[in-house]
Design a protein around this motif. Structure first.
Motif, PDB file in Angstrom:
ATOM      1  N   UNK A   1       0.839  -1.208   0.000  1.00  0.00           N
ATOM      2  CA  UNK A   1       0.000   0.000   0.000  1.00  0.00           C
ATOM      3  C   UNK A   1       0.867   1.249   0.000  1.00  0.00           C
ATOM      4  N   UNK A   2       1.863   1.282   0.859  1.00  0.00           N
ATOM      5  CA  UNK A   2       2.710   2.473   0.939  1.00  0.00           C
ATOM      6  C   UNK A   2       3.523   2.661  -0.334  1.00  0.00           C
ATOM      7  N   UNK A   3       3.978   1.560  -0.941  1.00  0.00           N
ATOM      8  CA  UNK A   3       4.784   1.651  -2.162  1.00  0.00           C
ATOM      9  C   UNK A   3       3.960   2.116  -3.360  1.00  0.00           C
ATOM     10  N   UNK A   4       2.629   1.962  -3.298  1.00  0.00           N
ATOM     11  CA  UNK A   4       1.768   2.430  -4.393  1.00  0.00           C
ATOM     12  C   UNK A   4       1.812   3.953  -4.538  1.00  0.00           C
ATOM     13  N   UNK A   5       2.004   4.648  -3.418  1.00  0.00           N
ATOM     14  CA  UNK A   5       2.099   6.107  -3.383  1.00  0.00           C
ATOM     15  C   UNK A   5       0.865   6.803  -3.955  1.00  0.00           C
ATOM     16  N   UNK A   6      -0.301   6.203  -3.756  1.00  0.00           N
ATOM     17  CA  UNK A   6      -1.522   6.869  -4.205  1.00  0.00           C
ATOM     18  C   UNK A   6      -1.889   8.010  -3.263  1.00  0.00           C
TER      19      UNK A   6
ATOM     20  N   UNK B   1      -9.173  12.737  -1.952  1.00  0.00           N
ATOM     21  CA  UNK B   1      -8.275  11.904  -1.140  1.00  0.00           C
ATOM     22  C   UNK B   1      -8.940  10.588  -0.767  1.00  0.00           C
ATOM     23  N   UNK B   2     -10.224  10.629  -0.551  1.00  0.00           N
ATOM     24  CA  UNK B   2     -10.960   9.404  -0.287  1.00  0.00           C
ATOM     25  C   UNK B   2     -10.818   8.446  -1.475  1.00  0.00           C
ATOM     26  N   UNK B   3     -10.923   8.970  -2.674  1.00  0.00           N
ATOM     27  CA  UNK B   3     -10.754   8.157  -3.883  1.00  0.00           C
ATOM     28  C   UNK B   3      -9.354   7.560  -3.944  1.00  0.00           C
ATOM     29  N   UNK B   4      -8.360   8.326  -3.521  1.00  0.00           N
ATOM     30  CA  UNK B   4      -6.985   7.831  -3.541  1.00  0.00           C
ATOM     31  C   UNK B   4      -6.771   6.705  -2.537  1.00  0.00           C
ATOM     32  N   UNK B   5      -7.460   6.781  -1.403  1.00  0.00           N
ATOM     33  CA  UNK B   5      -7.388   5.684  -0.429  1.00  0.00           C
ATOM     34  C   UNK B   5      -7.948   4.401  -1.045  1.00  0.00           C
ATOM     35  N   UNK B   6      -9.112   4.531  -1.686  1.00  0.00           N
ATOM     36  CA  UNK B   6      -9.742   3.363  -2.317  1.00  0.00           C
ATOM     37  C   UNK B   6      -8.843   2.789  -3.402  1.00  0.00           C
ATOM     38  N   UNK B   7      -8.236   3.664  -4.201  1.00  0.00           N
ATOM     39  CA  UNK B   7      -7.320   3.205  -5.242  1.00  0.00           C
ATOM     40  C   UNK B   7      -6.125   2.473  -4.639  1.00  0.00           C
TER      41      UNK B   7
ATOM     42  N   UNK C   1      -7.281  -0.988  -3.704  1.00  0.00           N
ATOM     43  CA  UNK C   1      -7.455  -1.800  -4.910  1.00  0.00           C
ATOM     44  C   UNK C   1      -6.109  -2.296  -5.457  1.00  0.00           C
ATOM     45  N   UNK C   2      -5.173  -1.383  -5.646  1.00  0.00           N
ATOM     46  CA  UNK C   2      -3.868  -1.760  -6.185  1.00  0.00           C
ATOM     47  C   UNK C   2      -3.171  -2.792  -5.313  1.00  0.00           C
ATOM     48  N   UNK C   3      -3.333  -2.635  -4.005  1.00  0.00           N
ATOM     49  CA  UNK C   3      -2.708  -3.586  -3.088  1.00  0.00           C
ATOM     50  C   UNK C   3      -3.339  -4.964  -3.211  1.00  0.00           C
TER      51      UNK C   3
END
Length: 303
Positions: free
Chosen positions: A225-230, A288-294, A297-299
């Protein structure tokens, strides 16, 4: 169009399709549907709770063929969890949950319509995606008082059903308030004041909360999650002596021995609208809420 140009166009289009992202307009629409009612979705208003459960099930059903209610009774009243699944070919599963009830008479936009909208958006984004695990999205009822820390919580009912059936669960993620952010200095507080020197005094990040002795799933999820940098992210590996890290549905999975973590904007440590009438969707940061969801998802797609 030249052949080489066509190939490039197809490649770019494929990448775009494969990297779907959260839709802010849909986030707003779901928040409106869930929060904007004169009847509040608390434990006394069964009809309203059922209405929201039906709405969640309808949305889940647009993206998955495996959607169901998990019903149970409390004091002769029937309550419902809503479950949506992807990747049924896999035996081992990951659970992502959020509660849809509220504390008292309030809209509960951040607590916890934000987490439920996260589940609905994840269902849309997971449709047709290849995952390494079965993914169960679960919208819980009765997280709030007077049932918090009791075996009447929807998350306890769900976790125990997995435990009793000996289901192979890799890990659980609780989406608990993911919509409130602030760039204002001193907008972020901590259960231990000295932590501000480590994490900063602005509420401009999302937090992943684990046990201090977290297991493989929590380690892998946090790292990816942290490496995604969303979105700006902090990881809080917390001793169980701090009560504030237990205040959500992941607690029941911890109780039953599952590897679980919480994704949160830190609730009342940042959001002063917590459990108040002022907890409305207009106070949330939809981007920012959308970025959390993204990030979630990526994770899930990488883990």
């Amino acid at each position: 169009m030249k052949k080489t140009s066509l190939l490039v166009f197809i490649l770019i289009s494929s990448l775009s399709i494969g990297q779907s992202s959260s839709d802010v307009s849909m986030i707003k629409e779901h928040l409106t549907k869930i929060t904007k009612s004169k009847v509040y979705r608390n434990h006394t208003n069964i009809e309203q709770l059922n209405k929201i459960a039906d709405y969640i099930k309808t949305e889940f059903s647009k993206y998955s063929d495996e959607v169901s209610f998990q019903e149970y009774s409390v004091e002769n009243k029937k309550y419902k969890n809503v479950i949506c699944s992807f990747g049924l070919e896999h035996k081992k599963r990951i659970v992502i949950g959020a509660h849809y009830d509220v504390c008292g008479n309030q809209e509960g936009a951040d607590d916890n319509a934000s987490g439920v909208v996260g589940l609905i958006e994840l269902s849309r984004l997971l449709q047709g995606k290849k995952t390494n695990y079965r993914i169960d999205l679960v919208a819980y009822t009765l997280e709030e008082p007077p049932y918090f820390r009791t075996n009447k919580m929807g998350s306890f009912i769900h976790a125990k059903s997995l435990h009793d059936a000996n289901i192979d669960v890799y890990g659980m993620i609780s989406l608990e308030m993911i919509g409130y952010f602030s760039d204002v200095p001193n907008s972020q507080h901590y259960p231990v004041a000295s932590l501000s020197s480590i994490y900063g005094n602005k509420g401009d990040y999302i937090t992943l909360v684990n046990k201090s002795n977290k297991q493989k799933f929590a380690r892998d999820f946090c790292s990816i999650f942290k490496s995604n940098k969303t979105i700006k992210t902090t990881i809080f590996d917390n001793p169980m002596s701090l009560e504030s890290v237990e205040l959500s549905d992941h607690l029941n999975y911890w109780k039953l021995g599952y590897d679980a973590l919480m994704v949160t904007d830190t609730a009342f440590l940042r959001n002063k609208n917590y459990h108040r009438n002022s907890d409305k969707m207009e106070t949330l940061d939809f981007d920012k809420m959308a970025k959390v969801i993204d990030g979630v998802l990526l994770t899930l797609l990488k883990i």
